[in-house]
Design a protein around this motif. Sequence first.
Motif, PDB file in Angstrom:
ATOM      1  N   GLN A   8       0.320  -1.011  -0.185  1.00  0.00           N
ATOM      2  CA  GLN A   8      -0.098   0.352   0.177  1.00  0.00           C
ATOM      3  C   GLN A   8       0.815   1.087  -0.290  1.00  0.00           C
ATOM      4  O   GLN A   8       0.608   2.142  -0.802  1.00  0.00           O
ATOM      5  N   ALA A   9       1.691   1.361   0.927  1.00  0.00           N
ATOM      6  CA  ALA A   9       2.824   2.414   0.861  1.00  0.00           C
ATOM      7  C   ALA A   9       3.194   2.684  -0.243  1.00  0.00           C
ATOM      8  O   ALA A   9       3.594   3.678  -1.122  1.00  0.00           O
ATOM      9  N   VAL A  31       5.071  -8.189  -8.434  1.00  0.00           N
ATOM     10  CA  VAL A  31       4.828  -8.778  -9.991  1.00  0.00           C
ATOM     11  C   VAL A  31       3.607  -8.695 -10.283  1.00  0.00           C
ATOM     12  O   VAL A  31       2.673  -7.839 -10.797  1.00  0.00           O
ATOM     13  N   GLN A  32       2.952  -9.408  -9.075  1.00  0.00           N
ATOM     14  CA  GLN A  32       1.354  -9.369  -9.295  1.00  0.00           C
ATOM     15  C   GLN A  32       0.543  -8.550  -9.117  1.00  0.00           C
ATOM     16  O   GLN A  32      -0.072  -8.540  -9.165  1.00  0.00           O
ATOM     17  N   GLU A  33       1.623  -7.883  -7.608  1.00  0.00           N
ATOM     18  CA  GLU A  33       0.577  -6.600  -7.502  1.00  0.00           C
ATOM     19  C   GLU A  33       1.217  -5.248  -8.025  1.00  0.00           C
ATOM     20  O   GLU A  33       0.493  -3.847  -7.598  1.00  0.00           O
ATOM     21  N   GLN A  37       7.256  -4.284 -13.940  1.00  0.00           N
ATOM     22  CA  GLN A  37       7.537  -5.614 -14.600  1.00  0.00           C
ATOM     23  C   GLN A  37       8.181  -6.860 -14.748  1.00  0.00           C
ATOM     24  O   GLN A  37       7.032  -7.718 -15.143  1.00  0.00           O
ATOM     25  N   SER A  38       8.869  -6.979 -13.737  1.00  0.00           N
ATOM     26  CA  SER A  38       9.676  -8.697 -13.359  1.00  0.00           C
ATOM     27  C   SER A  38      10.512  -8.195 -12.309  1.00  0.00           C
ATOM     28  O   SER A  38      10.533  -7.369 -12.371  1.00  0.00           O
ATOM     29  N   LEU A  39      10.469  -9.483 -12.060  1.00  0.00           N
ATOM     30  CA  LEU A  39      11.541  -8.917 -10.772  1.00  0.00           C
ATOM     31  C   LEU A  39      13.357  -8.798 -11.179  1.00  0.00           C
ATOM     32  O   LEU A  39      13.949  -8.067 -10.870  1.00  0.00           O
TER      33      LEU A  39
END
Length: 233
Positions: A8-9, A31-33, A37-39
């Motif tokens: 959130q922050a 990534v999911q959040e 773009q990618s790790l």
Amino acid sequence: MIVSGGTQATTVLRDLTERIPIVFVHVADPVQEGLVQSLPHPGANITGFAAYEFSIAGKWLELLKEIAPRTTNVLVLAGPNPTWRTHVKTMQDAAPLLEIQLTIAHVKSAAEIEAEVDAFAKRPRGAMIALPDIMLSANHERITGLAGKYRLPDLYANVQALGNGLIRYSSDWPDLYRRAATYVDRILKGAEPGDLPVQQPVKFELIINLKTASALGLTVPPALLARADEVIE
């Protein structure tokens, strides 16, 4: 330069600036959040350190089986945090090899936690895992109380006081903050945040509560005790 906390922050800060570098710490799944773009190539002005290495979820099942070998049914408490799906997928892959049947309970309140544990407790040779989630952390004492009531070996993945729970196995968050400081240093020396790969935990912490093990009638294997970072006696 900003070192922020969780998702959130970090999201708030990302929406405020595209110029100031942001180094996040303990975001569950960047990534999911939608933060990077990618790790390997986060891009933009954001990089940092993820809170979890998702293969750890299989280790949670292994630890329960090691300390309570008769376990054949495991209740997985998953809260609103969307990353629960990734943890569950890992456990579903590992469960058959350990001869464990999983029951996934997606709960959103204390009442739902109680209802799910009450129903699960009717199954034989049961145990319980609470996934990383703020709501589950807020109900930690309630969950450990239910585990004690029904004599369920329990494992906790959140970085929190173990209380009366049996096992906690989680990322070493202080280590993530120390490693984040090295990224801050590199950025101050000219590195671009988007070129620094998002890193996952490399250190983990295992805590075992011998008082709870004794109350459950479990004998903790010496090899498991030797691996523990902390033993509560």
